[in-house]
Design a protein around this motif. Structure first.
Motif, PDB file in Angstrom:
ATOM      1  N   ALA A 167      45.809  50.497  43.359  1.00 34.96           N
ATOM      2  CA  ALA A 167      46.400  51.488  42.497  1.00 34.96           C
ATOM      3  C   ALA A 167      46.731  51.332  41.047  1.00 34.96           C
ATOM      4  CB  ALA A 167      47.997  51.657  43.059  1.00 34.96           C
ATOM      5  N   GLU A 168      46.932  49.778  40.825  1.00 33.52           N
ATOM      6  CA  GLU A 168      46.995  49.393  39.280  1.00 33.52           C
ATOM      7  C   GLU A 168      45.673  49.495  38.546  1.00 33.52           C
ATOM      8  OE1 GLU A 168      48.524  48.118  35.675  1.00 33.52           O
ATOM      9  OE2 GLU A 168      49.543  49.203  37.597  1.00 33.52           O
ATOM     10  N   PHE A 169      44.705  49.072  39.273  1.00 31.77           N
ATOM     11  CA  PHE A 169      43.314  49.346  38.886  1.00 31.77           C
ATOM     12  C   PHE A 169      42.982  50.430  38.355  1.00 31.77           C
ATOM     13  CE2 PHE A 169      38.731  49.218  38.783  1.00 31.77           C
ATOM     14  CZ  PHE A 169      38.372  48.092  38.426  1.00 31.77           C
ATOM     15  N   ARG A 188      40.233  41.927  36.253  1.00 27.80           N
ATOM     16  CA  ARG A 188      40.581  41.334  37.790  1.00 27.80           C
ATOM     17  C   ARG A 188      39.903  40.297  38.358  1.00 27.80           C
ATOM     18  NH1 ARG A 188      41.595  40.105  41.735  1.00 27.80           N
ATOM     19  NH2 ARG A 188      42.547  40.676  43.542  1.00 27.80           N
ATOM     20  N   LEU A 189      38.674  40.027  37.653  1.00 27.79           N
ATOM     21  CA  LEU A 189      37.525  38.862  38.153  1.00 27.79           C
ATOM     22  C   LEU A 189      37.896  37.579  37.412  1.00 27.79           C
ATOM     23  CD1 LEU A 189      34.165  41.059  38.160  1.00 27.79           C
ATOM     24  CD2 LEU A 189      36.030  40.441  40.097  1.00 27.79           C
ATOM     25  N   PRO A 199      38.822  34.434  26.553  1.00 29.99           N
ATOM     26  CA  PRO A 199      38.460  33.056  26.627  1.00 29.99           C
ATOM     27  C   PRO A 199      39.530  32.094  26.723  1.00 29.99           C
ATOM     28  CG  PRO A 199      38.581  33.962  24.296  1.00 29.99           C
ATOM     29  CD  PRO A 199      38.941  35.067  25.312  1.00 29.99           C
ATOM     30  N   ALA A 200      40.786  32.262  26.920  1.00 24.24           N
ATOM     31  CA  ALA A 200      41.955  31.513  27.128  1.00 24.24           C
ATOM     32  C   ALA A 200      42.122  31.273  28.569  1.00 24.24           C
ATOM     33  CB  ALA A 200      43.282  31.990  26.477  1.00 24.24           C
ATOM     34  N   THR A 201      41.522  32.103  29.625  1.00 23.36           N
ATOM     35  CA  THR A 201      41.893  31.979  31.059  1.00 23.36           C
ATOM     36  C   THR A 201      40.556  32.370  31.809  1.00 23.36           C
ATOM     37  OG1 THR A 201      43.345  32.797  32.709  1.00 23.36           O
ATOM     38  CG2 THR A 201      42.390  34.259  30.958  1.00 23.36           C
ATOM     39  N   GLU A 202      40.430  31.433  33.002  1.00 25.17           N
ATOM     40  CA  GLU A 202      39.430  31.637  33.635  1.00 25.17           C
ATOM     41  C   GLU A 202      39.749  32.533  34.942  1.00 25.17           C
ATOM     42  OE1 GLU A 202      36.246  31.333  36.475  1.00 25.17           O
ATOM     43  OE2 GLU A 202      36.322  31.251  34.274  1.00 25.17           O
ATOM     44  N   ALA A 203      41.241  32.318  35.067  1.00 21.65           N
ATOM     45  CA  ALA A 203      41.829  33.060  36.112  1.00 21.65           C
ATOM     46  C   ALA A 203      41.859  34.519  36.310  1.00 21.65           C
ATOM     47  CB  ALA A 203      43.280  32.455  36.493  1.00 21.65           C
ATOM     48  N   ALA A 204      41.754  35.211  37.327  1.00 15.86           N
ATOM     49  CA  ALA A 204      41.764  36.715  37.262  1.00 15.86           C
ATOM     50  C   ALA A 204      43.164  36.913  37.241  1.00 15.86           C
ATOM     51  CB  ALA A 204      41.292  36.959  38.561  1.00 15.86           C
ATOM     52  N   ASP A 205      43.151  38.280  36.685  1.00 14.80           N
ATOM     53  CA  ASP A 205      44.905  38.773  36.821  1.00 14.80           C
ATOM     54  C   ASP A 205      44.940  39.677  38.300  1.00 14.80           C
ATOM     55  OD1 ASP A 205      47.127  40.277  36.248  1.00 14.80           O
ATOM     56  OD2 ASP A 205      46.234  41.270  34.856  1.00 14.80           O
ATOM     57  N   ARG A 206      45.996  39.436  39.272  1.00 14.04           N
ATOM     58  CA  ARG A 206      45.803  39.711  40.562  1.00 14.04           C
ATOM     59  C   ARG A 206      46.627  41.121  40.241  1.00 14.04           C
ATOM     60  NH1 ARG A 206      41.800  37.375  42.579  1.00 14.04           N
ATOM     61  NH2 ARG A 206      42.223  35.086  42.396  1.00 14.04           N
ATOM     62  N   PHE A 207      46.082  42.152  40.649  1.00 12.29           N
ATOM     63  CA  PHE A 207      46.616  43.501  40.863  1.00 12.29           C
ATOM     64  C   PHE A 207      46.033  44.170  41.650  1.00 12.29           C
ATOM     65  CE2 PHE A 207      44.118  43.380  36.756  1.00 12.29           C
ATOM     66  CZ  PHE A 207      43.254  44.720  37.127  1.00 12.29           C
ATOM     67  N   GLY A 208      46.607  45.371  42.439  1.00 18.27           N
ATOM     68  CA  GLY A 208      46.041  46.074  43.424  1.00 18.27           C
ATOM     69  C   GLY A 208      45.367  46.815  43.097  1.00 18.27           C
ATOM     70  N   ARG A 249      45.084  51.647  35.376  1.00 19.36           N
ATOM     71  CA  ARG A 249      44.396  51.150  34.105  1.00 19.36           C
ATOM     72  C   ARG A 249      43.078  52.034  33.573  1.00 19.36           C
ATOM     73  NH1 ARG A 249      45.481  44.624  34.325  1.00 19.36           N
ATOM     74  NH2 ARG A 249      47.355  44.623  34.882  1.00 19.36           N
ATOM     75  N   VAL A 250      42.327  52.238  34.623  1.00 25.28           N
ATOM     76  CA  VAL A 250      41.149  52.935  34.310  1.00 25.28           C
ATOM     77  C   VAL A 250      41.557  54.419  33.684  1.00 25.28           C
ATOM     78  CG1 VAL A 250      39.095  54.115  35.079  1.00 25.28           C
ATOM     79  CG2 VAL A 250      39.483  51.612  35.590  1.00 25.28           C
ATOM     80  N   SER A 251      42.539  55.131  34.536  1.00 21.77           N
ATOM     81  CA  SER A 251      42.882  56.311  34.078  1.00 21.77           C
ATOM     82  C   SER A 251      43.554  56.257  32.552  1.00 21.77           C
ATOM     83  CB  SER A 251      44.161  56.549  34.882  1.00 21.77           C
ATOM     84  OG  SER A 251      44.857  57.980  34.553  1.00 21.77           O
ATOM     85  N   ARG A 252      44.455  55.301  32.155  1.00 19.94           N
ATOM     86  CA  ARG A 252      45.106  55.106  31.055  1.00 19.94           C
ATOM     87  C   ARG A 252      43.975  54.965  29.902  1.00 19.94           C
ATOM     88  NH1 ARG A 252      48.821  52.106  33.599  1.00 19.94           N
ATOM     89  NH2 ARG A 252      47.918  50.293  33.128  1.00 19.94           N
TER      90      ARG A 252
END
Length: 134
Positions: free
Chosen positions: A71-73, A35-36, A60-69, A76-79
């Motif tokens: 609920a999705e956070f 997320r960061l 290493p391939a990306t500096e960008a954050a994955d944009r998710f809200g 993902r933690v739950s899974r």
């Protein structure tokens, strides 16, 4: 703050066993890494114990954050941790409060700035006055 203290505080705050708290901490930090931005992940990792630094590794391939809200956070933690959504949400809050306690300067604020408004319920407990007091 050392690793055992970090996990113990998450365990206390999430009201779960230390072994489960360690799994939930790992799952939360892995999700936070997605997320960061990569630079922020590295800045945060630099202030945490080695065991947690290993979890906080940007791709290493990306500096960008994955944009998710929020609920999705939590999903993902739950899974990742194999727990229900309620425990995952409690654990995320516990990890955020413990992160704020563990890092110095404005590092936690730098993390929070990258979170959209729907994360407010999970992040605000960490920002409340006295949140990190035991």
């Amino acid at each position: 703050m050392d690793y055992e203290t970090f996990v113990d505080r998450v365990s206390e705050r999430a009201r779960t066993a230390p072994e489960r708290a360690a799994e939930l901490t790992r799952a939360t930090l892995e999700t936070l890494t997605e997320r960061l931005t990569g630079g922020e992940v590295l800045d945060l990792a630099a202030q945490l114990p080695k065991e947690l630094q290993r979890v906080l590794k940007p791709h290493p391939a990306t500096e960008a954050a994955d944009r998710f809200g929020a609920a999705e956070f939590v999903a993902r933690v739950s899974r990742r941790a194999g727990v229900d959504g309620n425990l995952a949400r409690e654990a995320v809050c516990a990890v955020f409060v413990t992160l704020r306690e563990a890092v110095t300067g404005g590092e936690f604020d730098d993390v929070v700035v990258q979170m959209p408004r729907d994360y407010r319920d999970m992040v605000e407990p960490a920002l409340a006055p006295g949140a990190t007091r035991r």
